[in-house]
Design a protein around this motif. Structure first.
Motif, short mmCIF file in Angstrom:
data_model
loop_
_atom_site.label_atom_id
_atom_site.label_comp_id
_atom_site.label_asym_id
_atom_site.label_seq_id
_atom_site.Cartn_x
_atom_site.Cartn_y
_atom_site.Cartn_z
N ARG A 100 -13.94 -14.11 -4.11
CA ARG A 100 -13.71 -14.98 -5.35
C ARG A 100 -14.55 -15.55 -6.16
O ARG A 100 -14.99 -15.48 -7.28
CB ARG A 100 -12.47 -16.30 -4.49
N TYR A 101 -15.34 -15.75 -5.20
CA TYR A 101 -16.23 -16.98 -5.92
C TYR A 101 -17.11 -16.28 -6.77
O TYR A 101 -18.11 -16.27 -7.81
CB TYR A 101 -17.55 -17.41 -4.56
N ASP A 102 -17.83 -14.92 -6.07
CA ASP A 102 -18.84 -13.68 -7.08
C ASP A 102 -17.76 -13.01 -8.42
O ASP A 102 -18.03 -13.00 -9.45
CB ASP A 102 -18.64 -12.42 -6.22
N HIS A 103 -16.25 -13.57 -8.02
CA HIS A 103 -15.33 -13.38 -10.00
C HIS A 103 -15.27 -13.87 -10.51
O HIS A 103 -15.18 -13.70 -11.50
CB HIS A 103 -13.93 -12.80 -8.82
N GLU A 104 -15.61 -15.33 -10.07
CA GLU A 104 -15.01 -16.50 -11.27
C GLU A 104 -16.98 -16.38 -11.74
O GLU A 104 -17.42 -17.20 -12.49
CB GLU A 104 -15.26 -17.43 -10.13
N SER A 105 -17.84 -16.40 -10.63
CA SER A 105 -19.56 -16.29 -11.56
C SER A 105 -19.49 -15.42 -11.97
O SER A 105 -20.22 -15.18 -12.51
CB SER A 105 -20.63 -16.84 -10.18
N GLY A 106 -18.78 -13.39 -11.91
CA GLY A 106 -18.78 -12.68 -12.85
C GLY A 106 -20.45 -12.13 -12.03
O GLY A 106 -20.51 -10.88 -13.18
N THR A 107 -20.22 -12.33 -11.02
CA THR A 107 -21.15 -11.25 -10.13
C THR A 107 -20.33 -10.55 -9.29
O THR A 107 -21.29 -9.80 -7.88
CB THR A 107 -22.32 -12.11 -9.65
N ALA A 108 -18.73 -10.36 -9.63
CA ALA A 108 -18.63 -9.43 -8.59
C ALA A 108 -18.73 -8.33 -8.21
O ALA A 108 -19.29 -7.35 -8.54
CB ALA A 108 -17.14 -9.22 -9.14
N ARG A 109 -18.73 -8.00 -6.91
CA ARG A 109 -19.26 -6.45 -6.73
C ARG A 109 -18.09 -5.25 -6.63
O ARG A 109 -17.27 -5.87 -6.07
CB ARG A 109 -19.69 -6.49 -4.41
N THR A 110 -18.64 -3.99 -6.08
CA THR A 110 -17.50 -2.86 -6.82
C THR A 110 -17.90 -1.96 -5.48
O THR A 110 -19.63 -1.91 -5.54
CB THR A 110 -17.04 -2.82 -8.10
N GLY A 111 -16.01 -1.61 -5.18
CA GLY A 111 -17.29 -0.34 -4.12
C GLY A 111 -16.18 0.81 -4.78
O GLY A 111 -15.21 0.22 -5.41
N ALA A 112 -15.98 2.21 -4.07
CA ALA A 112 -15.13 2.88 -4.08
C ALA A 112 -13.97 3.07 -3.39
O ALA A 112 -14.05 2.59 -2.42
CB ALA A 112 -16.57 4.28 -3.59
N ALA A 113 -12.90 3.29 -4.01
CA ALA A 113 -11.80 3.31 -2.81
C ALA A 113 -11.54 4.53 -2.06
O ALA A 113 -12.17 5.53 -2.70
CB ALA A 113 -10.60 3.25 -4.03
N SER A 114 -11.39 3.66 -1.45
CA SER A 114 -11.91 5.03 0.26
C SER A 114 -10.62 5.59 0.41
O SER A 114 -8.82 4.66 0.34
CB SER A 114 -12.11 4.86 1.12
N GLU A 115 -9.63 6.35 0.52
CA GLU A 115 -8.50 7.16 0.97
C GLU A 115 -8.45 6.23 2.05
O GLU A 115 -9.00 6.62 3.29
CB GLU A 115 -8.14 9.22 1.07
N PRO A 116 -6.65 7.00 2.85
CA PRO A 116 -6.67 6.20 4.19
C PRO A 116 -7.07 7.46 4.94
O PRO A 116 -7.05 8.81 4.88
CB PRO A 116 -5.03 6.52 4.07
N LEU A 117 -7.77 6.87 6.29
CA LEU A 117 -7.67 7.83 7.38
C LEU A 117 -6.14 9.48 7.66
O LEU A 117 -4.90 9.20 7.48
CB LEU A 117 -7.68 8.08 8.22
N ARG A 118 -6.17 10.36 8.13
CA ARG A 118 -5.20 11.57 7.77
C ARG A 118 -4.77 12.07 8.77
O ARG A 118 -6.63 12.73 9.10
CB ARG A 118 -5.19 12.30 6.68
N PHE A 119 -3.94 12.83 9.94
CA PHE A 119 -4.43 13.72 10.33
C PHE A 119 -4.64 15.01 9.80
O PHE A 119 -3.80 15.45 8.71
CB PHE A 119 -2.76 14.05 11.52
N LYS A 120 -6.20 15.93 10.26
CA LYS A 120 -6.14 16.93 10.36
C LYS A 120 -5.89 17.69 11.70
O LYS A 120 -5.83 17.92 12.54
CB LYS A 120 -7.27 16.94 9.99
N PRO A 121 -5.06 18.78 12.18
CA PRO A 121 -4.69 19.99 13.01
C PRO A 121 -5.58 20.34 12.88
O PRO A 121 -6.89 20.82 12.13
CB PRO A 121 -3.65 20.77 12.23
N ARG A 122 -6.38 21.33 14.27
CA ARG A 122 -7.15 21.58 15.10
C ARG A 122 -6.83 23.49 14.60
O ARG A 122 -5.84 23.62 14.45
CB ARG A 122 -7.23 21.02 16.28
N ARG A 123 -8.39 23.71 14.14
CA ARG A 123 -8.03 25.08 14.26
C ARG A 123 -8.04 25.68 15.15
O ARG A 123 -9.21 25.47 15.97
CB ARG A 123 -8.59 25.52 12.59
N THR A 124 -7.18 27.02 15.13
CA THR A 124 -7.71 27.54 16.58
C THR A 124 -8.03 29.14 15.80
O THR A 124 -7.13 29.68 15.42
CB THR A 124 -6.23 27.80 17.46
N THR A 125 -9.77 29.22 16.44
CA THR A 125 -9.62 30.73 16.28
C THR A 125 -9.87 31.63 17.39
O THR A 125 -9.47 31.42 18.51
CB THR A 125 -10.96 30.26 15.58
#
Length: 125
Positions: A100-125
């Motif tokens: 909030r402080y950074d936003h009001e002072s115009g120095t807000a940091r931005t980060g890349a939005a990340s995806e939620p973790l998803r289940f990935k099944p194991r591959r059996t070979t």
């Protein structure tokens, strides 16, 4: 709502329309895409509400039907507050205060939005 949010809502509607009237197996990818988009929209909306001071972490979570403990990790995946997450991958009240402080002072940091973790099944070979 912003144009980005409007675009997300249109995409959600398109996914739901694509899932309508088809076999359940064919509908699943469209429903998953709609659910993912909706989750991202909820998270970004919570972040904006918290960042602007219109909601606390607790009230933002309650408004989204989430427990207070679920809010911090979800906010850490957003563009608005992701850069303020702690080493545990959570946005805390201290992080929100700094954002909030950074936003009001115009120095807000931005980060890349990340995806939620998803289940990935194991591959059996």
């Amino acid at each position: 709502m912003s144009s980005t949010e409007d675009n997300q809502l249109r995409a959600i509607h398109a996914d739901l329309d694509a899932a309508s009237g088809v076999e359940p197996a064919s509908a699943l990818p469209h429903l998953r895409a709609a659910a993912d988009r909706l989750t991202r929209l909820i998270d970004e909306s919570m972040a904006q509400a918290v960042l602007t001071g219109r909601a606390s972490l607790r009230s933002a979570g309650a408004g989204a039907g989430l427990s207070e403990n679920a809010v911090g990790p979800r906010l850490a995946r957003t563009l608005a507050l992701g850069a303020y997450a702690n080493e545990d991958g959570r946005v805390t009240a201290a992080g929100v205060q700094r954002a909030r402080y950074d936003h009001e002072s115009g120095t807000a940091r931005t980060g890349a939005a990340s995806e939620p973790l998803r289940f990935k099944p194991r591959r059996t070979t």
